[in-house]
Design an enzyme around this catalytic site. Structure first.
Site, PDB file in Angstrom:
ATOM      1  N   GLU A 142       0.887  -1.177   0.000  1.00 28.08           N
ATOM      2  CA  GLU A 142       0.000   0.000   0.000  1.00 28.08           C
ATOM      3  C   GLU A 142       0.917   1.217   0.000  1.00 28.08           C
ATOM      4  O   GLU A 142       1.447   1.622   1.027  1.00 28.08           O
ATOM      5  CB  GLU A 142      -0.933  -0.057   1.216  1.00 28.08           C
ATOM      6  N   HIS A 172      -3.034   3.860   5.110  1.00 25.26           N
ATOM      7  CA  HIS A 172      -3.378   2.640   4.359  1.00 25.26           C
ATOM      8  C   HIS A 172      -4.051   2.971   3.038  1.00 25.26           C
ATOM      9  O   HIS A 172      -4.614   4.043   2.859  1.00 25.26           O
ATOM     10  CB  HIS A 172      -4.326   1.777   5.193  1.00 25.26           C
ATOM     11  N   GLU A 209      -7.525   5.496   5.541  1.00 24.73           N
ATOM     12  CA  GLU A 209      -7.674   4.419   4.537  1.00 24.73           C
ATOM     13  C   GLU A 209      -8.198   5.056   3.269  1.00 24.73           C
ATOM     14  O   GLU A 209      -9.278   5.641   3.269  1.00 24.73           O
ATOM     15  CB  GLU A 209      -8.680   3.405   5.081  1.00 24.73           C
TER      16      GLU A 209
END
EC number: 3.5.1.114
Lengths: 321, 321
Positions: free
Chosen positions: A31, A122, A183
């Site tokens: 990631e 992330h 995220e």
């Protein structure tokens, strides 16, 4: 928590200033956004911004070097109390050793020595926009969320809450006194997109900006926030050997956070059959996340809750709450 | 080739019927569409469609099981004459052994025993729609391309030609008497999208449909086709350690096949600087393909060529060309 929120809605809460922040990337080595943001901050030697000391860490350097999510086990499942206190032996996986190192450096989890705020960066292959994911609803975190949401127009900004006791919280961000994961998706594993790099950088910069304003005595007004709370997970249809027999249906694909109702298509089998959802109306997210095939999760389902939160300001020296 | 094309523009060419086709998936184990299409055909025991015998193969089963592009080396770089004839020793990588097995099964490359048509199914993280990629311009392939392009409305369908002598052609599809890769994206590695699954299935079905019509004596009219021909590749900016220092610029990201002109942004450095393209106007493709970071390719650049091709029909028994 909802009660606490209601009680304090009209109050002004004062909280000690936050003087230490950790910004982490590469917890999952494929990631790339967080990895490159952290590396750039390290290159620029960003160790203090105004009143806040900053620690930047590539948390899983071996997986990042290999371009894989992990080497032996998922690092971001290693931060439960049980795993953090398990004895290290010759057969202890690399990531569990690394989790204990990170806990010593940034925690220990649950202690007064822990970093004030831990942000872990992330990416997801799901079309989730930018989400803050955390365990404990906390006024500071909600204020930071609102601040980011109000200032960012390039992407939807949402909050996901995992209702897990902190001792069982398995993610790195649970090690800080407060913490959340940022995220962002959709971005393929192993790929770096400039638009998403810019989004995450903006969210990190806004967080640091909020902390400056907070520490300098600014009062942030209270309000309400809608949070998505995990209800359950849905796996792919599988054959007796465990192989998937369907893909996420094209009507559900890319429609994270769009209310899923009974009868809506969720899977398309490889033989061409459409499978439909049965159950209560819920909000899907992490739809077709790459890393969740092995975890037997096709998507999560959440309910939406509204929380009120109070006005907040930094406690002055000698002041008691 | 262009000359041959012009010469035969008004002619009708007759070619022997095509009786054997290989449909391959999993050559890169994390490109899931082909893998699941091939597995589904194997499950349904599809071994003959009308006049055409069909071989379906998961070409890199170990990489497919591991969910990785390859185990030891990129299988789709193993099919040059030199590598196919290299002696097998204890240190020979898995993929090179596998390439020689596949060459024995589907070729040998360049021989009369080779399968009439070899189709290899691939995915890319780039926004390339559906592309047929091949080495040798060939009337059959161009007719199949035109057939697919005319029938598919859900996605742009394009042709990419690699001008490499067939002895140096490194991809699996070079093993067939004729062959092409079907390359479809954007799809993250390790993720299966229903929309892309349906596109590739439709392209495979249309190819089999064309072969039926061709073998049954139908004449397909000639025409022209625009093909993208590789001119050069552009790498990411890198530091002295070889680490990338920029991402594809957001103006270039997702804009595969949109003409790139001198002065257009191509990279955004992690420090925030925009880097611009200098050079002749060309068409970018494979923009931000995940697997090409290690190959030092940020994107390819192509020129567009127009080819004419003749009407075509299957040669009847005893007929000479």
């Amino acid at each position: 928590m909802a009660n606490r929120a209601k009680k304090s809605q009209m109050e002004r809460v004062s909280v000690p200033p936050l003087s230490s922040v950790a910004i982490c990337g590469g917890t999952h080595g494929n990631e790339l956004t967080g990895l490159y943001i952290v590396r750039e901050m390290q290159k620029k030697k960003i160790e203090k911004v105004g009143s806040v000391s900053i620690t930047t860490i590539v948390t899983n350097p071996r997986a990042s070097e290999a371009g894989r999510r992990y080497i032996e086990m998922d690092l971001n499942r290693c931060f439960t109390d049980v795993l953090l206190s398990s004895p290290i032996t010759e057969s202890t996986p690399y990531e569990l050793r690394r989790a204990q190192e990170l806990n010593a450096q940034l925690g220990p989890k649950g202690s007064t020595d822990a970093v004030d705020l831990l942000i872990d960066l992330h990416n997801t292959t799901a079309n989730m926009g930018l989400c803050l994911i955390f365990y404990t609803l906390d006024w500071i975190t909600l204020h930071i969320y609102k601040y980011i949401q109000n200032k960012m127009s390039s992407v939807p900004v949402r909050v996901i809450q995992l209702e897990v006791p902190i001792s069982d919280a398995y993610a790195l961000d649970s090690v800080g006194k407060r913490g959340f994961a940022i995220e962002v998706g959709p971005q393929p594993n192993g790929v770096l997109r400039a638009d998403i790099f810019n989004m995450v950088k903006e969210a990190v910069d806004l967080t640091l900006e909020w902390l400056q304003e907070f520490n300098s005595g600014h009062t942030f007004e209270g309000g309400t926030v809608e949070a998505y709370t995990l209800v359950k997970s849905v796996d792919y249809p599988r054959d007796s050997a465990g192989k998937i027999t369907a893909a996420i249906h094209q009507d559900l694909q890319d429609n994270d956070f769009k209310l899923l109702r009974s009868g809506d298509p969720i899977f398309l089998t490889f033989a061409g059959e459409t499978l439909k959802y049965e159950g209560e109306d819920l909000y899907p997210y992490f739809v077709n996340e790459c890393a969740y095939y092995e975890k037997k999760i096709a998507f999560h389902l959440a309910m939406k809750k509204t929380y009120s939160f109070p006005s907040i300001c930094a406690k002055k020296d000698g002041e008691t709450a």
